[in-house]
Motif scaffolding. Structure first.
Motif, PDB file in Angstrom:
ATOM      1  N   LEU A   1      -3.586 -24.446  -5.208  1.00  0.00           N
ATOM      2  CA  LEU A   1      -3.004 -23.984  -6.383  1.00  0.00           C
ATOM      3  C   LEU A   1      -3.057 -23.009  -7.255  1.00  0.00           C
ATOM      4  CD1 LEU A   1      -3.219 -27.611  -8.349  1.00  0.00           C
ATOM      5  CD2 LEU A   1      -1.121 -26.429  -7.600  1.00  0.00           C
TER       6      LEU A   1
ATOM      7  N   LEU B   1      -0.637 -19.425 -15.997  1.00  0.00           N
ATOM      8  CA  LEU B   1      -0.914 -20.804 -15.269  1.00  0.00           C
ATOM      9  C   LEU B   1      -2.173 -20.984 -14.751  1.00  0.00           C
ATOM     10  CD1 LEU B   1       2.900 -21.959 -14.563  1.00  0.00           C
ATOM     11  CD2 LEU B   1       1.047 -22.742 -16.449  1.00  0.00           C
TER      12      LEU B   1
ATOM     13  N   PHE C   1      -0.371 -20.185  -7.365  1.00  0.00           N
ATOM     14  CA  PHE C   1       0.277 -19.492  -8.708  1.00  0.00           C
ATOM     15  C   PHE C   1       0.212 -17.622  -8.554  1.00  0.00           C
ATOM     16  CE2 PHE C   1      -0.851 -23.558 -11.137  1.00  0.00           C
ATOM     17  CZ  PHE C   1       0.363 -23.836 -11.076  1.00  0.00           C
TER      18      PHE C   1
ATOM     19  N   MET D   1       5.657 -24.290  -7.072  1.00  0.00           N
ATOM     20  CA  MET D   1       4.097 -24.424  -7.925  1.00  0.00           C
ATOM     21  C   MET D   1       4.900 -25.651  -9.360  1.00  0.00           C
ATOM     22  SD  MET D   1       2.782 -22.636  -5.777  1.00  0.00           S
ATOM     23  CE  MET D   1       2.062 -22.881  -7.244  1.00  0.00           C
ATOM     24  N   ASP D   2       6.586 -25.632  -9.726  1.00  0.00           N
ATOM     25  CA  ASP D   2       6.532 -27.080 -10.598  1.00  0.00           C
ATOM     26  C   ASP D   2       6.358 -28.597  -9.528  1.00  0.00           C
ATOM     27  OD1 ASP D   2       6.838 -24.850 -13.396  1.00  0.00           O
ATOM     28  OD2 ASP D   2       8.914 -25.299 -12.143  1.00  0.00           O
TER      29      ASP D   2
ATOM     30  N   TYR E   1      -7.416 -27.004  -6.335  1.00  0.00           N
ATOM     31  CA  TYR E   1      -7.733 -25.860  -6.502  1.00  0.00           C
ATOM     32  C   TYR E   1      -7.613 -24.641  -6.593  1.00  0.00           C
ATOM     33  CZ  TYR E   1      -9.036 -29.120 -10.422  1.00  0.00           C
ATOM     34  OH  TYR E   1      -9.325 -29.830 -11.298  1.00  0.00           O
TER      35      TYR E   1
ATOM     36  N   CYS F   1       2.559 -25.187  -2.506  1.00  0.00           N
ATOM     37  CA  CYS F   1       3.206 -24.081  -2.894  1.00  0.00           C
ATOM     38  C   CYS F   1       3.110 -22.575  -1.549  1.00  0.00           C
ATOM     39  CB  CYS F   1       1.055 -24.194  -3.028  1.00  0.00           C
ATOM     40  SG  CYS F   1       0.969 -25.006  -4.429  1.00  0.00           S
TER      41      CYS F   1
ATOM     42  N   ASN G   1       2.720 -28.712  -8.778  1.00  0.00           N
ATOM     43  CA  ASN G   1       1.551 -29.194 -10.188  1.00  0.00           C
ATOM     44  C   ASN G   1       2.061 -30.349 -10.660  1.00  0.00           C
ATOM     45  OD1 ASN G   1       0.242 -27.805 -11.386  1.00  0.00           O
ATOM     46  ND2 ASN G   1       1.690 -27.088 -13.711  1.00  0.00           N
ATOM     47  N   GLN G   2       2.982 -31.299 -10.440  1.00  0.00           N
ATOM     48  CA  GLN G   2       3.585 -31.991 -11.173  1.00  0.00           C
ATOM     49  C   GLN G   2       2.616 -33.351  -9.881  1.00  0.00           C
ATOM     50  OE1 GLN G   2       7.889 -33.365 -10.495  1.00  0.00           O
ATOM     51  NE2 GLN G   2       8.431 -31.881 -12.053  1.00  0.00           N
TER      52      GLN G   2
ATOM     53  N   PHE H   1       0.270 -32.320  -8.308  1.00  0.00           N
ATOM     54  CA  PHE H   1      -0.806 -32.231  -8.546  1.00  0.00           C
ATOM     55  C   PHE H   1      -1.524 -33.516 -10.015  1.00  0.00           C
ATOM     56  CE2 PHE H   1      -4.848 -30.583 -11.437  1.00  0.00           C
ATOM     57  CZ  PHE H   1      -5.442 -30.615 -10.724  1.00  0.00           C
ATOM     58  N   ASP H   2      -0.355 -33.706 -10.955  1.00  0.00           N
ATOM     59  CA  ASP H   2      -0.552 -34.334 -12.389  1.00  0.00           C
ATOM     60  C   ASP H   2      -1.091 -35.933 -11.420  1.00  0.00           C
ATOM     61  OD1 ASP H   2      -1.237 -32.009 -13.792  1.00  0.00           O
ATOM     62  OD2 ASP H   2       1.156 -32.095 -14.066  1.00  0.00           O
TER      63      ASP H   2
ATOM     64  N   LEU I   1      -5.259 -23.133 -15.347  1.00  0.00           N
ATOM     65  CA  LEU I   1      -5.830 -24.086 -13.946  1.00  0.00           C
ATOM     66  C   LEU I   1      -7.019 -24.066 -14.368  1.00  0.00           C
ATOM     67  CD1 LEU I   1      -5.394 -26.311 -12.123  1.00  0.00           C
ATOM     68  CD2 LEU I   1      -5.055 -24.251 -10.460  1.00  0.00           C
TER      69      LEU I   1
END
Length: 268
Positions: free
Chosen positions: A165, A177, A169, A140-141, A162, A135, A144-145, A147-148, A181
């Motif tokens: 992130l 986004l 964002f 950010m992409d 959280y 971050c 996010n990955q 995080f997933d 989230l």
């Protein structure tokens, strides 16, 4: 002086009780002595036969990382194995966090792979450090990955991840986004704190969504959280930039009623 005394005793081939080493080491750590001083003393007493302790290595790594001396922290990490001990997840997380904070994400991810190869499972703190680093780097992409990936392994994100992130964002202008989230977070049962609300209110105000920002303040109040100076100042700034001075002045009056003093930022 105590360290010099220990060295003198050692020089004259006298034995120093391990309890003495324990007390000196404990005091050095408690007094927030520079990491290099503590490390030099620790290396010296290890040479006297003092039994290595993993907790001391972890503390020293953490101290070096806080001083932005990650190279030195890595030397401490390497010494763990040489001392016949096995690094734990705390050891790895400490160094991963240090690398990520210094912007060396490649090394952070490399350590994560090494950790997994050694049959240690990354935990929430591992992913939190990596997400935070990504971050800060504006990736950010990738954040996010990660995080997933964490979620797919059954790990439950905490409010720190959280907030990290959401802040990422927001700083990158990805308002939709961030709000998406936020909705997912609420569904998971995570309760937002004041910092998280202020982060969201800030991005909503900057993107001109003043009504949504006000709705969040109402939501805060319903959940027992009281808006602070940052909350109101952010809202005042948003209203002023939208040209709604009447609304800004109303917020000022509300702050005064609640006993919150305006600072230079708010007056400006």
């Amino acid at each position: 002086d105590v360290i010099q005394c220990v060295k003198m005793v050692k020089k004259h081939n006298h034995c120093v009780p391990f309890q003495c080493f324990d007390r000196v080491l404990d005091q050095l750590i408690k007094l927030n002595s520079p990491a290099v001083v503590v490390w030099d003393f620790y290396v010296e007493i290890l040479g006297c036969g003092y039994p290595p302790k993993l907790c001391n290595f972890n503390i020293l790594m953490n101290r070096f990382c806080k001083e932005w001396k990650v190279k030195e922290a890595k030397l401490v990490f390497d010494e763990i194995s040489r001392s016949g001990l096995r690094p734990t997840i705390v050891s790895y997380n400490t160094l991963i966090n240090g690398y990520c904070k210094c912007g060396n994400l490649d090394e952070g991810f490399r350590l994560k792979r090494v950790m997994e190869e050694n049959r240690l499972v990354p935990d929430v703190f591992t992913y939190s450090a990596l997400v935070n680093g990504l971050c800060k780097d504006g990736r950010m992409d990738d954040a996010n990955q990660v995080f997933d990936e964490m979620s797919s392994k059954g790990l439950v994100a905490n409010d720190v991840i959280y907030t990290t992130l959401l802040n990422g964002f927001c700083k990158n202008g990805k308002v939709s986004l961030a709000m998406e989230l936020y909705g997912r977070m609420l569904m998971k049962g995570v309760k937002p704190d004041l910092i998280m609300y202020n982060t969201l209110i800030n991005v909503l105000c900057k993107s001109g969504n003043i009504i949504e920002a006000k709705n969040l303040i109402d939501e805060m109040s319903m959940k027992g959280l009281k808006a602070d100076k940052i909350t109101y100042t952010t809202l005042i700034d948003g209203c002023c930039k939208e040209g709604n001075l009447d609304a800004a002045l109303k917020i000022r009056k509300q702050m005064m009623r609640e006993g919150i003093e305006l600072d230079n930022v708010a007056y400006t």
